[in-house]
Motif scaffolding. Structure first.
Motif, PDB file in Angstrom:
ATOM      1  N   VAL A 142      -7.795  32.505  -5.271  1.00  0.00           N
ATOM      2  CA  VAL A 142      -7.389  30.618  -5.368  1.00  0.00           C
ATOM      3  C   VAL A 142      -6.933  30.455  -4.418  1.00  0.00           C
ATOM      4  O   VAL A 142      -5.914  30.636  -3.803  1.00  0.00           O
ATOM      5  CB  VAL A 142      -6.617  31.445  -6.206  1.00  0.00           C
ATOM      6  CG1 VAL A 142      -5.879  29.595  -7.088  1.00  0.00           C
ATOM      7  CG2 VAL A 142      -6.795  31.173  -8.032  1.00  0.00           C
ATOM      8  N   ALA A 143      -7.483  29.325  -3.661  1.00  0.00           N
ATOM      9  CA  ALA A 143      -7.364  28.253  -2.680  1.00  0.00           C
ATOM     10  C   ALA A 143      -6.690  26.915  -2.727  1.00  0.00           C
ATOM     11  O   ALA A 143      -7.014  26.953  -3.783  1.00  0.00           O
ATOM     12  CB  ALA A 143      -8.545  28.413  -1.564  1.00  0.00           C
ATOM     13  N   VAL A 144      -5.512  26.727  -2.295  1.00  0.00           N
ATOM     14  CA  VAL A 144      -4.834  26.048  -2.785  1.00  0.00           C
ATOM     15  C   VAL A 144      -4.542  24.676  -1.958  1.00  0.00           C
ATOM     16  O   VAL A 144      -4.463  25.308  -0.326  1.00  0.00           O
ATOM     17  CB  VAL A 144      -3.214  25.708  -3.566  1.00  0.00           C
ATOM     18  CG1 VAL A 144      -2.731  24.268  -3.275  1.00  0.00           C
ATOM     19  CG2 VAL A 144      -3.143  26.779  -4.173  1.00  0.00           C
ATOM     20  N   SER A 145      -5.177  23.067  -1.907  1.00  0.00           N
ATOM     21  CA  SER A 145      -5.216  22.718  -0.540  1.00  0.00           C
ATOM     22  C   SER A 145      -5.124  21.293  -0.942  1.00  0.00           C
ATOM     23  O   SER A 145      -4.192  21.039  -2.454  1.00  0.00           O
ATOM     24  CB  SER A 145      -6.769  22.618  -0.117  1.00  0.00           C
ATOM     25  OG  SER A 145      -7.698  21.900  -1.532  1.00  0.00           O
ATOM     26  N   GLU A 146      -4.664  19.925  -0.254  1.00  0.00           N
ATOM     27  CA  GLU A 146      -3.897  19.149  -0.174  1.00  0.00           C
ATOM     28  C   GLU A 146      -5.372  17.565  -0.597  1.00  0.00           C
ATOM     29  O   GLU A 146      -6.403  17.559   0.706  1.00  0.00           O
ATOM     30  CB  GLU A 146      -3.198  18.312   0.059  1.00  0.00           C
ATOM     31  CG  GLU A 146      -1.682  19.527   0.502  1.00  0.00           C
ATOM     32  CD  GLU A 146      -0.752  18.995  -0.930  1.00  0.00           C
ATOM     33  OE1 GLU A 146      -0.824  17.485  -1.231  1.00  0.00           O
ATOM     34  OE2 GLU A 146      -0.321  20.100  -1.209  1.00  0.00           O
ATOM     35  N   LYS A 147      -5.607  16.990  -1.388  1.00  0.00           N
ATOM     36  CA  LYS A 147      -6.903  16.632  -1.134  1.00  0.00           C
ATOM     37  C   LYS A 147      -6.120  15.252  -1.636  1.00  0.00           C
ATOM     38  O   LYS A 147      -5.728  14.957  -2.652  1.00  0.00           O
ATOM     39  CB  LYS A 147      -7.991  16.674  -1.989  1.00  0.00           C
ATOM     40  CG  LYS A 147      -8.554  18.083  -1.707  1.00  0.00           C
ATOM     41  CD  LYS A 147      -9.765  17.956  -1.882  1.00  0.00           C
ATOM     42  CE  LYS A 147     -10.430  18.628  -1.904  1.00  0.00           C
ATOM     43  NZ  LYS A 147     -11.901  19.386  -2.658  1.00  0.00           N
ATOM     44  N   TYR A 148      -6.320  13.642  -0.428  1.00  0.00           N
ATOM     45  CA  TYR A 148      -5.770  12.614  -1.132  1.00  0.00           C
ATOM     46  C   TYR A 148      -4.080  12.419  -1.881  1.00  0.00           C
ATOM     47  O   TYR A 148      -4.092  11.736  -2.276  1.00  0.00           O
ATOM     48  CB  TYR A 148      -7.030  11.804  -1.872  1.00  0.00           C
ATOM     49  CG  TYR A 148      -8.098  11.869  -1.860  1.00  0.00           C
ATOM     50  CD1 TYR A 148      -8.692  10.663  -0.311  1.00  0.00           C
ATOM     51  CD2 TYR A 148      -9.577  12.924  -2.535  1.00  0.00           C
ATOM     52  CE1 TYR A 148      -9.603  11.647  -0.917  1.00  0.00           C
ATOM     53  CE2 TYR A 148     -10.143  13.071  -2.333  1.00  0.00           C
ATOM     54  CZ  TYR A 148     -10.567  12.505  -1.256  1.00  0.00           C
ATOM     55  OH  TYR A 148     -11.796  12.799  -0.371  1.00  0.00           O
ATOM     56  N   GLY A 149      -3.642  13.311  -0.758  1.00  0.00           N
ATOM     57  CA  GLY A 149      -1.971  12.949  -1.853  1.00  0.00           C
ATOM     58  C   GLY A 149      -1.278  13.992  -2.170  1.00  0.00           C
ATOM     59  O   GLY A 149      -0.964  14.102  -3.294  1.00  0.00           O
ATOM     60  N   ALA A 150      -2.480  14.462  -3.658  1.00  0.00           N
ATOM     61  CA  ALA A 150      -2.763  15.431  -4.455  1.00  0.00           C
ATOM     62  C   ALA A 150      -2.374  17.232  -4.291  1.00  0.00           C
ATOM     63  O   ALA A 150      -3.794  17.164  -3.481  1.00  0.00           O
ATOM     64  CB  ALA A 150      -3.078  15.250  -5.493  1.00  0.00           C
ATOM     65  N   SER A 151      -2.301  18.350  -5.300  1.00  0.00           N
ATOM     66  CA  SER A 151      -3.366  19.951  -4.894  1.00  0.00           C
ATOM     67  C   SER A 151      -4.140  20.348  -5.563  1.00  0.00           C
ATOM     68  O   SER A 151      -3.991  19.610  -6.494  1.00  0.00           O
ATOM     69  CB  SER A 151      -1.287  20.380  -4.969  1.00  0.00           C
ATOM     70  OG  SER A 151      -0.498  20.209  -4.230  1.00  0.00           O
ATOM     71  N   GLU A 152      -4.610  20.538  -5.051  1.00  0.00           N
ATOM     72  CA  GLU A 152      -5.649  20.744  -5.855  1.00  0.00           C
ATOM     73  C   GLU A 152      -6.265  22.923  -5.502  1.00  0.00           C
ATOM     74  O   GLU A 152      -5.273  23.338  -4.788  1.00  0.00           O
ATOM     75  CB  GLU A 152      -7.044  20.627  -5.471  1.00  0.00           C
ATOM     76  CG  GLU A 152      -8.562  20.871  -6.165  1.00  0.00           C
ATOM     77  CD  GLU A 152      -9.480  19.677  -5.452  1.00  0.00           C
ATOM     78  OE1 GLU A 152      -9.889  19.118  -6.291  1.00  0.00           O
ATOM     79  OE2 GLU A 152     -10.544  20.410  -4.770  1.00  0.00           O
ATOM     80  N   ALA A 153      -5.760  23.456  -6.821  1.00  0.00           N
ATOM     81  CA  ALA A 153      -6.819  25.318  -6.834  1.00  0.00           C
ATOM     82  C   ALA A 153      -7.675  24.809  -6.769  1.00  0.00           C
ATOM     83  O   ALA A 153      -8.769  24.423  -8.309  1.00  0.00           O
ATOM     84  CB  ALA A 153      -6.378  26.033  -7.692  1.00  0.00           C
ATOM     85  N   SER A 154      -8.577  25.649  -6.006  1.00  0.00           N
ATOM     86  CA  SER A 154     -10.419  25.962  -5.903  1.00  0.00           C
ATOM     87  C   SER A 154     -10.390  27.306  -6.678  1.00  0.00           C
ATOM     88  O   SER A 154      -9.528  28.030  -5.598  1.00  0.00           O
ATOM     89  CB  SER A 154     -10.640  25.579  -4.946  1.00  0.00           C
ATOM     90  OG  SER A 154     -10.696  23.637  -4.864  1.00  0.00           O
ATOM     91  N   PHE A 155     -11.143  28.554  -7.346  1.00  0.00           N
ATOM     92  CA  PHE A 155     -11.558  29.378  -7.466  1.00  0.00           C
ATOM     93  C   PHE A 155     -12.619  29.418  -8.054  1.00  0.00           C
ATOM     94  O   PHE A 155     -13.600  28.843  -8.474  1.00  0.00           O
ATOM     95  CB  PHE A 155     -10.591  30.408  -7.978  1.00  0.00           C
ATOM     96  CG  PHE A 155     -10.107  29.005  -9.600  1.00  0.00           C
ATOM     97  CD1 PHE A 155     -10.384  29.286 -10.401  1.00  0.00           C
ATOM     98  CD2 PHE A 155      -9.174  28.392  -9.308  1.00  0.00           C
ATOM     99  CE1 PHE A 155     -10.218  28.466 -11.937  1.00  0.00           C
ATOM    100  CE2 PHE A 155      -8.675  27.325 -10.198  1.00  0.00           C
ATOM    101  CZ  PHE A 155      -8.498  27.976 -11.641  1.00  0.00           C
ATOM    102  N   HIS A 203      -7.021  19.855 -10.828  1.00  0.00           N
ATOM    103  CA  HIS A 203      -5.646  19.693 -10.015  1.00  0.00           C
ATOM    104  C   HIS A 203      -4.468  19.981 -10.372  1.00  0.00           C
ATOM    105  O   HIS A 203      -4.257  20.013 -11.707  1.00  0.00           O
ATOM    106  CB  HIS A 203      -6.404  17.391 -11.017  1.00  0.00           C
ATOM    107  CG  HIS A 203      -4.729  16.534 -10.383  1.00  0.00           C
ATOM    108  ND1 HIS A 203      -4.132  16.655  -9.081  1.00  0.00           N
ATOM    109  CD2 HIS A 203      -3.961  16.325 -10.931  1.00  0.00           C
ATOM    110  CE1 HIS A 203      -3.464  15.643  -8.713  1.00  0.00           C
ATOM    111  NE2 HIS A 203      -3.123  15.878 -10.015  1.00  0.00           N
ATOM    112  N   LEU A 204      -3.535  19.835  -9.482  1.00  0.00           N
ATOM    113  CA  LEU A 204      -2.075  20.679 -10.046  1.00  0.00           C
ATOM    114  C   LEU A 204      -1.337  19.519  -9.460  1.00  0.00           C
ATOM    115  O   LEU A 204      -1.154  18.226  -8.685  1.00  0.00           O
ATOM    116  CB  LEU A 204      -2.128  21.253  -8.646  1.00  0.00           C
ATOM    117  CG  LEU A 204      -2.585  22.639  -8.595  1.00  0.00           C
ATOM    118  CD1 LEU A 204      -2.754  23.545  -8.009  1.00  0.00           C
ATOM    119  CD2 LEU A 204      -2.874  23.307 -10.229  1.00  0.00           C
ATOM    120  N   LEU A 205      -0.088  19.644 -10.422  1.00  0.00           N
ATOM    121  CA  LEU A 205       1.723  18.989 -10.704  1.00  0.00           C
ATOM    122  C   LEU A 205       2.443  19.695  -9.777  1.00  0.00           C
ATOM    123  O   LEU A 205       2.394  20.703 -10.708  1.00  0.00           O
ATOM    124  CB  LEU A 205       1.873  18.154 -11.588  1.00  0.00           C
ATOM    125  CG  LEU A 205       0.914  16.563 -11.804  1.00  0.00           C
ATOM    126  CD1 LEU A 205       1.004  15.691 -13.557  1.00  0.00           C
ATOM    127  CD2 LEU A 205       0.900  15.303 -10.044  1.00  0.00           C
TER     128      LEU A 205
END
Length: 359
Positions: A142-155, A203-205
């Motif tokens: 699981v990779a967590v990144s920032e996109k457009y001011g929000a966090s996202e988890a990709s896997f 998408h993450l909060l």
């Protein structure tokens, strides 16, 4: 429901098989009073981004069965203990003796800040979900990144089924460096190919930058066992159904009830109640009614009920409470029964209402 309760062998229970527990989260710890029969909240917490809060709880299925209706209700509170908002999440248990993640988004007013989250759990034996266990779904890094001011988890998700998974529920629970829950999210990828893989972006909060995230994958809402190999576990099999168990005794009781075999019924009535009502009285009483027919589904839980008063007598004996699921006219309902071991055989109890009607 009243008819089912009158037929069941329990005494002094309302017949509703549910587990309710409350946890308070500020990155919360679950309440120690959480009942263990069906499920418990292991941990809960929240993350906030602006006026949006993601509240989540990790709930453990304490039974060997699946398909129960699981509800977690979240209250988001400020530092003064005032409720800013409430939401609920409803999902099934889909894997026996395993952790499940439930979460919900709670929208606050601009400027409001969450300080704690209360999470309340309810588990109902009845449900409309599949009672076939869903297999483990392999998840890649699981990779967590920032996109457009929000966090996202990709896997990467690997489908363990031989059919395509359409819109499986994927829940993400994120933690900080202290292993506290700091938010998460959920997503429903349109399709994961049969025995194939797909990349998922959720998408993450979250509050701050998570140190890591865990992924929990559940079946599509309409899944009912399709695509499993022949060695997949069967939730209808359980130690509670072993020969000579109270679960088997209750199932036999139901079969005798459907067959109107009142002689066999009476033979396994607890001896203390046989001293109160004769076999002829019992058979006559039962024959006066036109009882409905029930279909056995499965045992839900078996637990020690301790010393139990036998209705209609002054006797107290150790009993075992069996919770089971039956269906009546296509509707699945839970029933409870207190079973007593006498001379190596499980016996059942009449309710006080049954005794009063037969005497």
């Amino acid at each position: 429901m009243a008819a089912v309760l009158a037929l069941s062998a329990c005494g002094g229970t309302d017949g509703t098989e549910s587990a309710t527990a409350t946890a308070t989260a500020a990155n919360a710890s679950p309440s120690e009073s959480a009942p263990a029969e069906l499920g418990t909240i292991k941990e809960s917490g929240f993350g906030q981004n602006g006026e949006y809060v993601w509240a989540t709880a990790v709930v453990h299925n304490n039974s060997k069965y699946v398909g129960q209706t699981v509800t977690v209700q979240f209250n988001v509170l400020n530092s003064e203990g005032e409720i800013l908002g409430s939401e609920s999440a409803v999902e099934p248990f889909h894997r026996p003796d395993a952790d499940h993640a439930l979460g919900a988004q709670v929208d606050l007013e601009p400027g409001q800040m969450a300080a704690t989250v209360e999470a309340t759990l309810d588990v109902e034996a009845r449900g409309v979900f599949s009672d076939t266990p869903f297999p483990e779904v392999p998840i890649g890094k699981v990779a967590v990144s920032e996109k457009y001011g929000a966090s996202e988890a990709s896997f990467e998700v690997t489908n363990p089924l031989s059919v395509a998974m359409k819109s499986p529920r994927i829940a993400v629970v994120c933690r900080n460096g202290s292993d506290d829950i700091v938010g998460g999210g959920t997503t429903y990828p349109a399709l994961v190919p049969a025995s194939g893989k797909a990349k998922v972006d959720a998408h993450l909060l979250v509050t701050g930058t998570p140190a890591g995230c865990d992924v929990f994958t559940g079946p599509p809402i309409d899944w009912d066992g399709e695509g499993l190999d022949s060695e997949a576990p069967d939730s209808s099999e359980s130690p509670a159904d072993a020969a000579g168990s109270p679960g088997v005794a209750l199932k036999r009781w139901l079969e005798q009830f459907n067959a109107k075999d009142w002689e066999a019924h009476y033979a396994t009535l607890v001896s203390a109640q046989q001293a109160v009502i004769s076999e002829d009285q019992y058979a006559t009483c039962r024959s006066e009614d036109a009882p409905p027919k029930f279909t056995w589904e499965k045992v839900l839980a078996v637990k020690d009920a301790g010393e139990t008063a036998i209705p209609g007598t002054d006797v107290q004996v150790p009993s075992t409470q069996v919770s089971a699921q039956v269906s009546m006219e296509g509707v699945k309902v839970p029933v409870d029964s207190h079973m007593v071991l006498e001379d190596g055989e499980w016996h059942w109890m009449m309710t006080q209402e049954n005794i009063d009607n037969c005497l």
